[in-house]
Design an enzyme around this catalytic site. Structure first.
Site, mmCIF file in Angstrom:
data_model
loop_
_atom_site.group_PDB
_atom_site.id
_atom_site.type_symbol
_atom_site.label_atom_id
_atom_site.label_comp_id
_atom_site.label_asym_id
_atom_site.label_seq_id
_atom_site.Cartn_x
_atom_site.Cartn_y
_atom_site.Cartn_z
ATOM 1 N N LYS A 247 0.848 -1.201 0.000
ATOM 2 C CA LYS A 247 0.000 0.000 0.000
ATOM 3 C C LYS A 247 0.884 1.251 0.000
ATOM 4 O O LYS A 247 1.946 1.262 0.633
ATOM 5 C CB LYS A 247 -0.889 -0.049 1.252
ATOM 6 N N SER B 165 -9.560 1.704 3.375
ATOM 7 C CA SER B 165 -8.755 2.513 2.495
ATOM 8 C C SER B 165 -7.746 1.725 1.653
ATOM 9 O O SER B 165 -7.241 2.241 0.666
ATOM 10 C CB SER B 165 -7.997 3.550 3.322
ATOM 11 N N SER C 209 -9.510 -0.805 7.533
ATOM 12 C CA SER C 209 -9.034 -0.633 6.150
ATOM 13 C C SER C 209 -8.404 -1.849 5.497
ATOM 14 O O SER C 209 -8.130 -1.826 4.303
ATOM 15 C CB SER C 209 -8.050 0.517 6.075
HETATM 16 N N1 GLN Z 1 -12.854 3.752 7.144
HETATM 17 C C1 GLN Z 1 -12.093 4.101 8.296
HETATM 18 C C2 GLN Z 1 -11.689 5.552 8.249
HETATM 19 O O1 GLN Z 1 -11.944 6.174 7.258
HETATM 20 C C3 GLN Z 1 -10.921 3.186 8.441
HETATM 21 C C4 GLN Z 1 -9.680 3.670 7.823
HETATM 22 C C5 GLN Z 1 -8.488 2.806 8.087
HETATM 23 O O2 GLN Z 1 -8.603 1.745 8.695
HETATM 24 N N2 GLN Z 1 -7.343 3.300 7.672
HETATM 25 O O3 GLN Z 1 -11.116 6.072 9.161
#
Ligand code: GLN
Length: 476
Positions: A77, A152, A176
């Site tokens: 990532k 994400s 994420s």
């Molecule tokens: N969807 C969550 C957020 O927007 C999780 C993001 C993540 O785990 N990096 O914060």
């Protein structure tokens, strides 16, 4: 024709094929090119990966000892630092920024002979649940390109889903890794807080962030975890606990588990009805097989998403203050600006909407007049949730739940509805708030044809148990 099922199967292929790593890399480079429209990769390290495959093929030929991830083709990532390579966190503010050191996970992958094939698209600074917040365009779900892959770590999930890498590393602050794994029908694992070093991971919310793994099989996730976990002089929050041989321990005989589920989670009105039925059917099936599966009260469900967003935005506002256009990153082209004007112009143009919104929210909850009402309160709720998890694990070995309340939604469907987007995190943020490991395993297919997963959470540092139970459920 090269095809990948598991690392074990690939390793037996390599034993019979002198140029097997090169064959694999050529295959993945072609696939990535063919499926470019998915936008899963921001950059492909084609020449480097090809060169490394040749070196690894030669290593085998010379009879040298081989690493645990020998020749395994991995994507990372775009928040994980790889020396000499761009790392942009899906943001314009870091576009063209090159890392000057390796993240610990990258060091460990390379030490065990992995091949890093490229860096993967993600929501800007890992903030999002749909991968629509990337400054470099949305990622598409390979099963239905009009739908999101989740976020994400969307690019990392799609890479495994669409056969563009054998495994991927993502990061999980509130879901994420697990949420996109659920939307894409692959395995997504977030370890306990402190299991894997965060050195070289671009921070979103440091007390929540963990690097996680996407794979096709539980065994591959276990093997990768074994390689990248463990203490690190560069990250004092990593545990000194020895790292078990996770992959070998999967061979343990099947057993009967004591499982719990949160009643309010399954009864939540936001949960898709068909998913709810599928989970209840699974519960009945598990009981019939002799496992204990009990409903337990979880009266905090409506508090966990707000608590998560108060705390993570607070941490983000502090973490992201380093992007000041002075030391590195995007700088607005102003002539003789004052320092404040330089900050303002650069951060306004460099950060996307969602990141700006969160920095402002985080700064607000930390501000003098509101600190106690929001930040302190949220920390207190976090402690209550932690205590709840301690209680549950006194009596139960694991908690099961859906991973996400719905299947993958259409691109654009929720972009204007922040609250609906935040609700996608309702089942995943608990594990990050209390620091326990959690995994999403692809057990189900919805009548709409899309996959969805089961989430399993165990107590701190009980990854072995979580993986064993996952393996048993994948084959039952
Ligand atoms: N969807 C969550 C957020 O927007 C999780 C993001 C993540 O785990 N990096 O914060």
């Amino acid at each position: 024709m090269f095809s990948f099922q598991s690392i074990e199967q690939y390793h037996s292929f390599l034993a019979k094929n002198e140029d097997g790593c090169s064959t694999a890399v050529t295959h993945y480079l072609m696939e990535i090119e063919k499926k470019k429209q998915l936008n899963a990769f921001l950059e492909v390290f084609a020449d480097e990966a090809t060169q490394r495959a040749k070196e690894l093929d030669a290593k085998r030929k010379d009879g040298k000892p081989l690493g645990k991830l020998h020749g395994v083709v991995v994507g990372i990532k775009d928040v994980i630092c790889y020396k000499g390579h761009t790392v942009s966190a899906g943001s314009k503010i870091l576009e063209n920024f090159k890392s000057i050191y390796n993240a610990t996970v990258v060091e460990k992958l390379l030490q065990e002979d992995a091949i890093i094939i490229g860096r993967q698209n993600c929501d800007e600074f890992a903030m999002g649940s749909s991968n629509e917040n990337s400054a470099f365009g949305a990622v598409r779900n390979a099963l239905d390109e009009s739908r999101v892959p989740g976020g994400s770590s969307g690019g990392s999930a799609v890479s495994v889903q669409a056969g563009l890498a054998m495994i991927s590393l993502g990061s999980d602050t509130g879901g994420s890794v697990r949420q996109p794994a659920d939307f894409c029908g692959v395995v997504g694992l977030k370890p306990s807080y402190g299991r894997i070093s965060r050195y070289g991971l671009i921070a979103y919310a440091s007390s929540f962030d963990q690097i996680g793994i996407f794979s096709k099989t539980i065994e591959d996730a276990a093997l990768c975890l074994e390689v990248i976990a463990g203490s690190d002089d560069f990250d004092s929050t990593v545990s000194e606990k020895p790292v078990p041989a996770y992959a070998k321990e999967l061979a343990a005989a099947p057993k009967k588990y004591k499982l719990a589920y949160f009643k309010q989670a399954l009864e939540h009105p936001g949960l898709d009805l068909e998913m709810k039925t599928a989970i209840y059917q699974l519960i009945d099936h598990l009981k019939a097989e002799g496992h204990t599966v009990d409903p337990i009260e979880f009266e905090f469900l409506n508090h966990i998403v707000p608590t998560y967003y108060v705390l993570t935005t607070a941490e983000a506002s502090s973490n992201l203050s380093r992007f000041d256009a002075v030391r590195f990153g995007y700088r607005a082209p102003l002539v003789n600006p004052s320092l404040n004007d330089l900050y303002k112009a650069s951060r306004s143009a460099g950060f996307g909407k969602e990141v700006q919104r969160r920095i402002m929210l985080g700064t607000f909850v930390l501000s003098a007049g509101y600190f106690d009402a929001y930040f302190t309160k949220a920390q207190q709720v976090r402690r209550i949730l932690y205590n709840k998890s301690v209680d549950v694990f006194k009596d139960y070995e694991a908690i099961i739940s859906p991973t996400v309340p719905s299947t993958a939604f259409k691109i654009g469907e929720k972009s204007d509805d922040q609250v609906a987007m935040f609700l996608a995190d309702i089942y995943t943020v608990f594990a990050n708030l209390v620091g326990i490991p959690a995994i999403s395993i692809p057990l189900f297919t919805h009548a709409n044809g899309l996959p969805f997963g089961l989430q399993i959470m165990t107590n701190h540092f009980e990854e072995t148990k979580m993986l064993q139970l996952s393996e048993q459920l994948m084959h039952s």
